[in-house]
Design an enzyme around this catalytic site. Structure first.
Site, PDB file in Angstrom:
ATOM      1  N   GLU A 280      -5.353  26.880 -48.498  1.00 17.60           N
ATOM      2  CA  GLU A 280      -4.617  25.611 -48.549  1.00 17.60           C
ATOM      3  C   GLU A 280      -3.561  25.632 -49.642  1.00 17.60           C
ATOM      4  O   GLU A 280      -2.407  25.259 -49.420  1.00 17.60           O
ATOM      5  CB  GLU A 280      -5.599  24.462 -48.792  1.00 17.60           C
ATOM      6  CG  GLU A 280      -4.957  23.102 -48.898  1.00 17.60           C
ATOM      7  CD  GLU A 280      -4.309  22.714 -47.591  1.00 17.60           C
ATOM      8  OE1 GLU A 280      -3.066  22.798 -47.514  1.00 17.60           O
ATOM      9  OE2 GLU A 280      -5.026  22.357 -46.658  1.00 17.60           O
ATOM     10  N   ASP A 284       0.611  25.433 -49.254  1.00 16.15           N
ATOM     11  CA  ASP A 284       1.463  24.429 -49.896  1.00 16.15           C
ATOM     12  C   ASP A 284       2.538  25.076 -50.766  1.00 16.15           C
ATOM     13  O   ASP A 284       3.718  24.687 -50.712  1.00 16.15           O
ATOM     14  CB  ASP A 284       0.617  23.488 -50.756  1.00 16.15           C
ATOM     15  CG  ASP A 284      -0.287  22.588 -49.929  1.00 16.15           C
ATOM     16  OD1 ASP A 284      -0.113  22.549 -48.703  1.00 16.15           O
ATOM     17  OD2 ASP A 284      -1.170  21.942 -50.506  1.00 16.15           O
ATOM     18  N   SER A 485      -1.374  19.896 -43.057  1.00 17.33           N
ATOM     19  CA  SER A 485      -1.217  20.576 -44.347  1.00 17.33           C
ATOM     20  C   SER A 485       0.125  21.275 -44.445  1.00 17.33           C
ATOM     21  O   SER A 485       0.607  21.524 -45.547  1.00 17.33           O
ATOM     22  CB  SER A 485      -2.307  21.636 -44.519  1.00 17.33           C
ATOM     23  OG  SER A 485      -3.514  21.055 -44.870  1.00 17.33           O
TER      24      SER A 485
END
Length: 562
Positions: A280, A284, A485
């Site tokens: 994750e 990002d 995400s």
């Protein structure tokens, strides 16, 4: 503080996590730190109406100075002394007093802390979505404070450490190509992040210079000896320099104190409930760093608990050293439900911090979920995902994107079926906000079909079949990733670049009021096909893709013309 009369702390009630059972008492002598939040001084200056503030053109907003903001949000010294006296009475150590946040941390043995707040702490066992056994320290019922602190203490977080804040990341099979020796294999229809600039019209001549993007990074519960989550600086540098042929972005780490998080500890994706925390964070950073390459990126590490959430958001908003202009959040859970993760008190505290961010002209982009209108619940009802359902953030939905030579061929609502479709729906916690009053936000599909805040506000690429290719934390493989995400950091990078493109030091800030009032049509790319289960996409706003997908140049031009 001599009173023996205690009162319940509003909105603090807890029940066990669904399917959880008590397996024994909490370890009584283990050190435990809780964060206590205090009321705003009753005689503090009035705060601005953030909805009215956000309706003003970015170049004409009158914003508070640091001193003015501090005065409006201050605590009473007498309130602080009352909490300190309470702590001393229960042998609790006082740490990290923060006047801007109006928070203080109290540390003692688990038993002393439990006794101080009149709760019983126990160890609970449950099974996660994958059928794996998990444990947490938890409580049932309400938190209690002495009558003398009634109204002074507004929240106590850290007693219950059930995991909260699932990552919203959908993975496609990895490409086993060594990062150090070759470019990744990009399947037809997938993207390296810079390839999204053309179809989404990121403003020409901007690169995020002068902006600071805050990236939330939550560490999870890990098996012994396995790192709990983070990013690999070596893998990121290789990706930016050797694959994207860009400079390595400026990345700074901040660890939130007192919440049990170790900070940046990258590791392979482990088999635990909040697995893929490293993936994750890598996602990002890859997207934000590629699409806003000259922005300063600050990664705030916290824990996957209510305490971790409340403390990290409060810290970011009040960070006068890094001064983030945009916050990117790729995590969430369904709103407070019996047997769920959030308490009403924690949701209110996080939303209050988001409102403070709006007051300081900070934009917040939150992923709306990756399991459609179900949002990982099994009660056959529709749910909105928090924090995207907060009325003070820009909720980001997901699309499937097809591009030919930089031009959009089609963009539809992302829907690959249960477990892989955009989140969205109607909040049962937050009422319809002023900026959606004139928008056709349908009632919830759940009886009694109440109305509430509609999610999302906007959307962007999220389908893993047309996803983005990023490096694995191991520095050896590439992964094709989707989920909201991915769309949340796309919007975060875009708003940083729009900030740069605005005249002077103007910032987008809290975009929603202007977005709905001025740019509901003709600016974003309306997405009209597809569904997320209970809700369908259609012309105008809908609970799948909001007002539409990214057209960065048109949005910048519209803001500059106000």
């Amino acid at each position: 503080m001599s009173s023996t009369h205690y009162v319940a702390l509003p909105d603090s009630s807890r029940v066990p996590l669904g399917g959880a059972r008590v397996i024994g008492p909490a370890h009584s002598q283990t050190p435990l730190t809780v964060t206590v939040y205090l009321r705003r001084a009753p005689d503090a200056p009035a705060r601005p109406d953030v909805y009215q503030l956000a309706l003003q053109a970015p170049t004409r907003r009158s914003l508070p100075t640091d001193d003015q903001y501090a005065a409006a949000h201050r605590w009473l010294d007498s309130d602080l002394r009352a909490v300190e006296d309470f702590a001393a009475l229960h042998d609790l150590k006082v740490d990290n007093p923060d006047p801007m946040a109006r928070s203080i941390q109290l540390t003692g043995t688990t038993q002393d802390v439990a006794d101080a707040f009149r709760v019983t702490l126990a160890r609970y066992r449950y099974q996660d979505a994958g059928g794996n056994p998990r444990t947490y320290r938890g409580r049932e019922g309400q938190i209690y404070v002495p009558a003398e602190l009634d109204g002074i203490v507004t929240g106590v977080f850290g007693l219950d450490d059930r995991p909260i804040g699932s990552r919203l990341l959908i993975r496609r099979a990895a490409d086993t190509v060594p990062v150090a020796h070759a470019a990744p294999t990009v399947r037809p229809g997938a993207f390296l992040p810079p390839q999204l600039q053309a179809p989404y019209a990121y403003p020409a001549g901007t690169d995020g210079s002068g902006q600071c993007i805050a990236v939330l990074a939550f560490n999870g519960e890990t098996p012994p000896g396995i790192p709990s989550g983070g990013y690999s600086l070596k893998a990121m540098r290789n990706y930016f320099v050797n694959v994207l042929h860009q400079d390595m972005p400026d990345i700074t780490n901040v660890v939130i104190p007192g919440v049990g998080t170790p900070g940046n500890e990258p590791g392979q994706d482990a088999d635990f409930e909040t697995a893929d925390t490293s993936g994750e964070i890598m996602l990002d950073l890859a997207i934000v760093g590629a699409l806003a390459p000259k922005a300063k990126i600050v990664v705030y590490f916290s824990a996957f608990t209510e305490q971790g959430w409340v403390d990290v958001i409060t810290r970011i908003v009040n960070d006068t050293e890094n001064r983030p202009t945009v916050i990117s959040s790729s995590y969430g859970n369904l709103e407070a439900v019996p047997g769920g993760r959030w308490t009403a008190g924690a949701m209110k505290r996080v939303d209050a911090a988001f409102a403070n961010a709006a007051e300081k002209n900070i934009s917040i982009c939150c992923a709306s979920g990756d399991d459609g209108s179900r949002d990982q619940a099994d009660d056959e009802r529709a749910h909105a995902d928090f924090p995207a359902s907060s009325p003070h953030v820009l909720g980001i939905g997901g699309t499937s994107l097809v591009v030919d030579h930089g031009k959009v061929v089609s963009e539809v609502c992302w829907d690959d079926g249960p477990g892989s479709r955009t989140g969205g729906g109607i909040s049962k916690v937050f009422p319809v906000p002023p900026f959606q009053a004139a928008t056709h936000v349908p009632p919830s599909v759940n009886p009694p079909h109440a109305r509430g805040r509609g999610v999302p506000d906007v959307s962007g690429l999220a389908d893993p079949r047309t996803g983005v290719v990023i490096p694995s934390v191991d520095g050896v493989h590439f992964n094709q990733i989707g989920g909201t995400s991915a769309s949340a950091p796309m919007w975060s990078a875009l708003l940083a670049r729009i900030n740069q493109g605005l005249p002077g030091s103007a910032q987008v800030g809290f975009l929603n009021p202007l977005l709905y009032a001025k740019f509901a049509t003709g600016v974003l790319r309306d997405v009209t096909q597809g569904s997320n289960g209970a809700y369908a996409s259609g012309p105008g706003w809908d609970p799948c893709t909001g007002l539409g997908s990214i057209d960065g140049q048109r949005l910048l031009d519209g803001l500059k013309a106000l």
